[in-house]
Design a protein around this motif. Structure first.
Motif, short mmCIF file in Angstrom:
data_model
loop_
_atom_site.label_atom_id
_atom_site.label_comp_id
_atom_site.label_asym_id
_atom_site.label_seq_id
_atom_site.Cartn_x
_atom_site.Cartn_y
_atom_site.Cartn_z
N GLU A 7 2.98 22.17 27.55
CA GLU A 7 2.43 21.54 26.34
C GLU A 7 1.02 21.07 26.66
O GLU A 7 0.80 20.42 27.68
CB GLU A 7 3.34 20.36 25.95
CG GLU A 7 2.80 19.42 24.91
CD GLU A 7 2.60 20.08 23.56
OE1 GLU A 7 1.43 20.31 23.18
OE2 GLU A 7 3.62 20.37 22.90
N ASP A 8 0.06 21.44 25.80
CA ASP A 8 -1.32 21.06 26.10
C ASP A 8 -1.66 19.63 25.68
O ASP A 8 -2.62 19.04 26.17
CB ASP A 8 -2.31 22.05 25.47
CG ASP A 8 -2.11 22.19 23.98
OD1 ASP A 8 -0.94 22.27 23.54
OD2 ASP A 8 -3.11 22.22 23.24
N GLU A 9 -0.88 19.06 24.77
CA GLU A 9 -1.19 17.71 24.32
C GLU A 9 -0.45 16.67 25.15
O GLU A 9 0.77 16.58 25.12
CB GLU A 9 -0.80 17.54 22.85
CG GLU A 9 -1.82 18.17 21.91
CD GLU A 9 -1.27 18.24 20.50
OE1 GLU A 9 -1.14 17.17 19.88
OE2 GLU A 9 -0.97 19.35 20.04
N ASP A 51 5.57 25.14 24.33
CA ASP A 51 4.77 25.00 23.11
C ASP A 51 4.14 26.37 22.82
O ASP A 51 3.63 27.03 23.72
CB ASP A 51 3.68 23.95 23.36
CG ASP A 51 2.77 23.76 22.15
OD1 ASP A 51 3.23 23.98 21.02
OD2 ASP A 51 1.59 23.42 22.36
N ASN A 53 1.67 26.95 20.61
CA ASN A 53 0.25 26.85 20.31
C ASN A 53 -0.49 26.25 21.51
O ASN A 53 -0.72 25.07 21.60
CB ASN A 53 0.10 25.97 19.06
CG ASN A 53 -1.30 26.03 18.51
OD1 ASN A 53 -2.11 26.86 18.92
ND2 ASN A 53 -1.60 25.14 17.59
N LYS A 100 8.29 20.74 15.60
CA LYS A 100 7.61 19.44 15.65
C LYS A 100 7.50 18.86 14.25
O LYS A 100 7.22 19.61 13.33
CB LYS A 100 6.19 19.62 16.21
CG LYS A 100 6.10 19.91 17.68
CD LYS A 100 4.60 20.08 18.01
CE LYS A 100 4.43 20.72 19.37
NZ LYS A 100 3.04 21.09 19.65
CA CA Z 1 -0.19 22.70 21.39
#
Ligand code: CA
Length: 218
Positions: A7-9, A51, A53, A100
């Motif tokens: 997950e990038d966030e 994730d 995205n 989400k």
């Molecule tokens: Ca993301």
């Protein structure tokens, strides 16, 4: 149980990790696809939360690449609008999805269900000559001796065992174990068979080379 969160966030990753750790999961994090792939190449996870995205390498591509290496259950984490990505995700070999924003309790329930399913469905030990191959642990035990294999060596050996008595060409091995992206004229197969034999079959009694045709396991 070991889980990888891709997950990038950070604002999402951190609460997920904390919640899972409270539920006694051991958790590792990757903030992009490249990091995830390098972790998956060296570590074994019971479940991967992916994730879709992601920056640079997108989640679908990451899922496909993971599937070339392992059967680890993957849960896609998608945004509400990504209906089509879900389909693409399933085609890429993911096992479940969660949208989400989600309830962390639901996430844990899905992880538990998936791990249960994958561990009961999968035949983990395969007989090889006088040894026993544990597909999940990448280990072959011969009597009291244990030999550690790489992911690719395990996949190769599993393929041989499941196709016992049939001559298998190098092209077929490349396609099934490395995917189609690999250069068909490379020495990849030869090199891996060499290292595999040096570990478990130095006299070439079990995996035979059939000149001009491929390999035969009997
Ligand atoms: Ca993301």
């Amino acid at each position: 149980m070991k889980v990888l969160i891709v997950e990038d966030e950070k604002a999402l990753r951190t609460p997920m990790r904390k919640f899972l750790e409270k539920r006694n999961f051991s958790v590792e994090e990757a903030e992009d696809g490249a990091t995830a792939l390098s972790l998956v190449a060296t570590e074994t996870y019971d479940c991967i939360l992916l994730d879709l995205n992601l920056p640079e390498i997108d989640g679908i591509t990451v899922a496909k690449k993971i599937r070339e290496e392992s059967h680890t259950p993957i849960i896609m984490v998608t945004a509400r609008s990504q209906v089509y990505n879900k389909l693409e995700g399933f085609e890429a070999g993911t096992d479940d999805y969660i949208t989400k924003p989600f309830d962390l309790n639901e996430l844990v329930a899905r992880i538990d269900a998936l791990i249960r399913r994958s561990s009961t469905n999968k035949e983990v030990e395969l007989r090889f000559g006088k040894g026993l191959l544990d597909v999940n642990k990448n280990v072959i035990s011969i009597g009291r001796k244990e030999v550690l294999l790489s992911n690719k060596e395990t996949a190769l050996l599993e393929y041989f065992i499941r196709n016992k008595g049939r001559v298998i060409s190098a092209e077929e091995l490349l396609e099934h174990i490395w995917g189609r992206d690999v250069d068909m004229f490379s020495d990849t197969v030869k090199t891996h068979i060499k290292t595999l034999r040096s570990k478990i079959d130095p006299k070439k009694n079990l995996i035979k080379t059939i000149r001009g045709k491929g390999y035969l396991y009997e």
